[in-house]
Design a protein around this motif. Structure first.
Motif, PDB file in Angstrom:
ATOM      1  N   VAL A  54       0.831  -1.207   0.000  1.00  0.00           N
ATOM      2  CA  VAL A  54       0.000   0.000   0.000  1.00  0.00           C
ATOM      3  C   VAL A  54       0.866   1.258   0.000  1.00  0.00           C
ATOM      4  O   VAL A  54       0.634   2.191  -0.782  1.00  0.00           O
ATOM      5  CB  VAL A  54      -0.949   0.003   1.222  1.00  0.00           C
ATOM      6  CG1 VAL A  54      -1.669   1.344   1.341  1.00  0.00           C
ATOM      7  CG2 VAL A  54      -1.966  -1.126   1.110  1.00  0.00           C
ATOM      8  N   SER A  55       1.885   1.290   0.862  1.00  0.00           N
ATOM      9  CA  SER A  55       2.732   2.485   0.929  1.00  0.00           C
ATOM     10  C   SER A  55       3.573   2.625  -0.330  1.00  0.00           C
ATOM     11  O   SER A  55       3.853   3.739  -0.785  1.00  0.00           O
ATOM     12  CB  SER A  55       3.640   2.430   2.158  1.00  0.00           C
ATOM     13  OG  SER A  55       4.600   1.402   2.049  1.00  0.00           O
ATOM     14  N   GLY A  56       3.979   1.494  -0.912  1.00  0.00           N
ATOM     15  CA  GLY A  56       4.732   1.560  -2.159  1.00  0.00           C
ATOM     16  C   GLY A  56       3.912   2.130  -3.298  1.00  0.00           C
ATOM     17  O   GLY A  56       4.422   2.885  -4.133  1.00  0.00           O
ATOM     18  N   GLY A 112       7.847   0.918   3.062  1.00  0.00           N
ATOM     19  CA  GLY A 112       7.417   0.843   1.670  1.00  0.00           C
ATOM     20  C   GLY A 112       7.882   2.009   0.825  1.00  0.00           C
ATOM     21  O   GLY A 112       7.873   1.929  -0.408  1.00  0.00           O
ATOM     22  N   TRP A 113       8.261   3.120   1.472  1.00  0.00           N
ATOM     23  CA  TRP A 113       8.763   4.277   0.732  1.00  0.00           C
ATOM     24  C   TRP A 113      10.230   4.128   0.344  1.00  0.00           C
ATOM     25  O   TRP A 113      10.733   4.842  -0.518  1.00  0.00           O
ATOM     26  CB  TRP A 113       8.619   5.553   1.573  1.00  0.00           C
ATOM     27  CG  TRP A 113       7.204   5.931   1.821  1.00  0.00           C
ATOM     28  CD1 TRP A 113       6.112   5.584   1.090  1.00  0.00           C
ATOM     29  CD2 TRP A 113       6.710   6.752   2.887  1.00  0.00           C
ATOM     30  NE1 TRP A 113       4.966   6.132   1.629  1.00  0.00           N
ATOM     31  CE2 TRP A 113       5.302   6.855   2.740  1.00  0.00           C
ATOM     32  CE3 TRP A 113       7.294   7.408   3.959  1.00  0.00           C
ATOM     33  CZ2 TRP A 113       4.501   7.578   3.607  1.00  0.00           C
ATOM     34  CZ3 TRP A 113       6.497   8.141   4.834  1.00  0.00           C
ATOM     35  CH2 TRP A 113       5.111   8.222   4.658  1.00  0.00           C
ATOM     36  N   ALA A 114      10.942   3.211   0.984  1.00  0.00           N
ATOM     37  CA  ALA A 114      12.394   3.145   0.832  1.00  0.00           C
ATOM     38  C   ALA A 114      12.819   2.745  -0.580  1.00  0.00           C
ATOM     39  O   ALA A 114      13.687   3.395  -1.176  1.00  0.00           O
ATOM     40  CB  ALA A 114      12.977   2.174   1.855  1.00  0.00           C
ATOM     41  N   ALA A 115      12.229   1.671  -1.124  1.00  0.00           N
ATOM     42  CA  ALA A 115      12.676   1.164  -2.424  1.00  0.00           C
ATOM     43  C   ALA A 115      12.496   2.169  -3.560  1.00  0.00           C
ATOM     44  O   ALA A 115      13.446   2.445  -4.307  1.00  0.00           O
ATOM     45  CB  ALA A 115      11.972  -0.150  -2.748  1.00  0.00           C
ATOM     46  N   PRO A 116      11.297   2.782  -3.726  1.00  0.00           N
ATOM     47  CA  PRO A 116      11.177   3.756  -4.805  1.00  0.00           C
ATOM     48  C   PRO A 116      12.060   4.978  -4.598  1.00  0.00           C
ATOM     49  O   PRO A 116      12.613   5.524  -5.556  1.00  0.00           O
ATOM     50  CB  PRO A 116       9.691   4.147  -4.792  1.00  0.00           C
ATOM     51  CG  PRO A 116       9.058   3.468  -3.648  1.00  0.00           C
ATOM     52  CD  PRO A 116      10.007   2.478  -3.093  1.00  0.00           C
ATOM     53  N   ALA A 117      12.231   5.414  -3.341  1.00  0.00           N
ATOM     54  CA  ALA A 117      13.100   6.563  -3.069  1.00  0.00           C
ATOM     55  C   ALA A 117      14.545   6.232  -3.399  1.00  0.00           C
ATOM     56  O   ALA A 117      15.265   7.035  -4.004  1.00  0.00           O
ATOM     57  CB  ALA A 117      12.970   6.982  -1.606  1.00  0.00           C
ATOM     58  N   SER A 342       9.319  -5.326  -6.765  1.00  0.00           N
ATOM     59  CA  SER A 342       9.230  -5.291  -5.305  1.00  0.00           C
ATOM     60  C   SER A 342       7.781  -5.281  -4.832  1.00  0.00           C
ATOM     61  O   SER A 342       7.401  -6.010  -3.912  1.00  0.00           O
ATOM     62  CB  SER A 342       9.966  -4.062  -4.764  1.00  0.00           C
ATOM     63  OG  SER A 342       9.835  -3.958  -3.368  1.00  0.00           O
ATOM     64  N   ALA A 343       6.945  -4.446  -5.475  1.00  0.00           N
ATOM     65  CA  ALA A 343       5.527  -4.398  -5.106  1.00  0.00           C
ATOM     66  C   ALA A 343       4.838  -5.728  -5.408  1.00  0.00           C
ATOM     67  O   ALA A 343       4.016  -6.206  -4.623  1.00  0.00           O
ATOM     68  CB  ALA A 343       4.833  -3.260  -5.867  1.00  0.00           C
ATOM     69  N   THR A 348       2.288 -10.681  -3.299  1.00  0.00           N
ATOM     70  CA  THR A 348       2.229 -12.129  -3.491  1.00  0.00           C
ATOM     71  C   THR A 348       2.660 -12.866  -2.237  1.00  0.00           C
ATOM     72  O   THR A 348       2.027 -13.839  -1.819  1.00  0.00           O
ATOM     73  CB  THR A 348       3.119 -12.558  -4.676  1.00  0.00           C
ATOM     74  OG1 THR A 348       2.739 -11.817  -5.839  1.00  0.00           O
ATOM     75  CG2 THR A 348       2.958 -14.034  -4.960  1.00  0.00           C
ATOM     76  N   PHE A 349       3.737 -12.413  -1.625  1.00  0.00           N
ATOM     77  CA  PHE A 349       4.229 -13.043  -0.408  1.00  0.00           C
ATOM     78  C   PHE A 349       3.205 -12.909   0.726  1.00  0.00           C
ATOM     79  O   PHE A 349       2.976 -13.846   1.493  1.00  0.00           O
ATOM     80  CB  PHE A 349       5.557 -12.418   0.017  1.00  0.00           C
ATOM     81  CG  PHE A 349       6.081 -12.936   1.321  1.00  0.00           C
ATOM     82  CD1 PHE A 349       6.714 -14.165   1.393  1.00  0.00           C
ATOM     83  CD2 PHE A 349       5.941 -12.191   2.486  1.00  0.00           C
ATOM     84  CE1 PHE A 349       7.198 -14.651   2.596  1.00  0.00           C
ATOM     85  CE2 PHE A 349       6.422 -12.666   3.693  1.00  0.00           C
ATOM     86  CZ  PHE A 349       7.054 -13.897   3.748  1.00  0.00           C
ATOM     87  N   GLY A 350       2.584 -11.738   0.829  1.00  0.00           N
ATOM     88  CA  GLY A 350       1.593 -11.533   1.876  1.00  0.00           C
ATOM     89  C   GLY A 350       0.410 -12.470   1.747  1.00  0.00           C
ATOM     90  O   GLY A 350      -0.001 -13.114   2.712  1.00  0.00           O
ATOM     91  N   LEU A 351      -0.133 -12.567   0.547  1.00  0.00           N
ATOM     92  CA  LEU A 351      -1.271 -13.467   0.316  1.00  0.00           C
ATOM     93  C   LEU A 351      -0.858 -14.926   0.484  1.00  0.00           C
ATOM     94  O   LEU A 351      -1.609 -15.735   1.039  1.00  0.00           O
ATOM     95  CB  LEU A 351      -1.835 -13.234  -1.085  1.00  0.00           C
ATOM     96  CG  LEU A 351      -2.480 -11.858  -1.330  1.00  0.00           C
ATOM     97  CD1 LEU A 351      -2.858 -11.694  -2.797  1.00  0.00           C
ATOM     98  CD2 LEU A 351      -3.694 -11.664  -0.426  1.00  0.00           C
TER      99      LEU A 351
END
Length: 392
Positions: A54-56, A112-117, A342-343, A348-351
């Motif tokens: 969600v944050s991503g 979740g903000w880390a990867a795109p940043a 990453s998203a 997928t991992f969560g579900l």
């Protein structure tokens, strides 16, 4: 200074990512000791990955208003405060599942903000001709931490406790915040991150090789839940009938296999480059067979050896996948592709974690390993059917 800042970035992110894995492993132990429920354990990775997804997805709204360095340092600082709060809570009160999940959600949302940043910042920290190399290096570091971190976390929890590992993670978060504070970004440019994020998804779908690889990644992200989530913890208790220490032993054996697999690729790089697609196909079938056999064994020593072999094969397969992506994807599209990837893995991992936790309670833990073996076989057969695209 620019290359020095890149070092601060990847080292800071490495400490942060390692801490993210360690505190999840610690909370798995804390929750299982408090509840003894596979379903509650599955709620933890499910909550974390949904929050990251969600944050991503909403990260572009933040990236367009806050500097990249400010976002990275600020989010990491807040994560550190939240984890310290969690540590004090566990020290003072009986663990509450709701409170633990709430803190985990908030930490993951900030993460979740880390990867795109980070992906948006890398082009500003290295020269253009070093960009592909930098993206490749960061991807390999991320992958090593994701696999190795679970192994190290299992060993640490078995040797100490989940509570102590949480405070070790707190120190890693502090180091991460300080490291990223030393980053110097010159000439920050506001980027259309929403467009870039969508273009990453479009590139993956339109490019034949990237589409095949990412469909495999989705299938395998679900199947690999058995190795890196709470399922292995339950397998040790219910099937192997061993103490928590064996959770650490199996994690350690997987880590040994990963190191051996990485060394094998380094030693035979020319052969690996020449027969990369054949290696990928062979390892896909091999990991399916190993996972299925692991699920039906009840002998601890055999499980140990199978885990080592699985680590070797998984590492070789993962390196082949990452290399394929970087060879086939245009260099200037790598950040968008890795952000979309990453998203995709997060959701997928969560579900998958939620599904496997439910199945482990409804049926048994051996069944979920068998299911993973079938899924991995499906991935291998899909690759075999589409192997021709790698020649185009």
């Amino acid at each position: 200074m620019r290359f020095r800042s890149f070092r601060f970035l990847w080292v800071g992110q490495a400490f942060a990512n390692m801490g993210d894995v360690l505190y999840i492993v610690a909370l798995i132990a804390v929750l299982y000791q408090a509840t003894g429920s596979a379903l509650y354990l599955s709620l933890l990775p499910f909550t974390i990955t949904i929050a990251r997804f969600v944050s991503g997805m909403c990260a572009p709204l933040v990236l367009n208003r806050v500097s990249l360095k400010g976002l990275l340092v600020g989010s990491q600082c807040l994560k550190t405060v939240l984890l310290g709060w969690l540590g004090l809570y566990l020290w003072s009160f009986t663990p509450s599942v709701l409170f633990i999940l709430m803190i985990a959600f908030l930490i993951a949302f900030l993460d979740g903000w880390a990867a795109p940043a980070r992906n948006a910042m890398i082009p500003q920290l290295v020269s253009e001709n070093e960009l592909a190399k930098a993206n490749s290096f960061v991807a390999v570091v991320d992958q090593s931490i994701q696999f190795g971190g679970w192994a190290i976390g299992g060993i640490m929890v078995a040797a100490t406790s989940g509570f102590i590992v949480i405070w070790i993670t707190f120190l890693m978060y502090v180091i991460s915040t300080l490291m990223m504070g030393f980053i110097v970004v010159k000439g920050y440019q506001d980027r259309q991150t929403k467009i870039q994020m969508m273009s990453g998804w479009k590139i993956i779908w339109k490019h034949p090789v990237l589409r095949v690889v990412h469909i495999m990644i989705v299938i395998e992200a679900i199947a690999n839940v058995v190795w890196i989530a709470a399922i292995l913890y339950i397998f040790v208790e219910e099937v192997l009938m061993k103490s928590e220490a064996w959770w650490g032993y199996l994690n350690a054996s997987f880590f040994i296999g990963l190191i051996a697999g990485g060394m094998a690729v380094s030693r035979y790089t020319r052969w690996f480059e020449r027969y990369m697609k054949e290696t990928l196909l062979m390892t896909c079938f091999s990991i399916s067979i190993l996972t299925f056999i692991f699920g039906i064994t009840s002998v601890p020593v055999v499980a140990f050896l199978l885990t080592v072999l699985s680590g070797v094969v998984e590492q070789i397969k993962s390196i082949a996948m990452v290399t394929m992506i970087q060879k086939k994807c245009p260099n200037d599209s790598l950040p968008e592709v890795f952000s979309a990837q990453s998203a995709l893995i997060s959701i997928t991992f969560g579900l998958g974690s939620l599904l496997y936790g439910f199945l482990a309670e409804l049926v048994n833990v051996s069944f979920v390993f068998g299911l993973s073996g079938v899924l991995l076989l499906g991935s291998a057969l899909y690759l075999r059917k589409n192997i021709h695209v790698f020649n185009e």
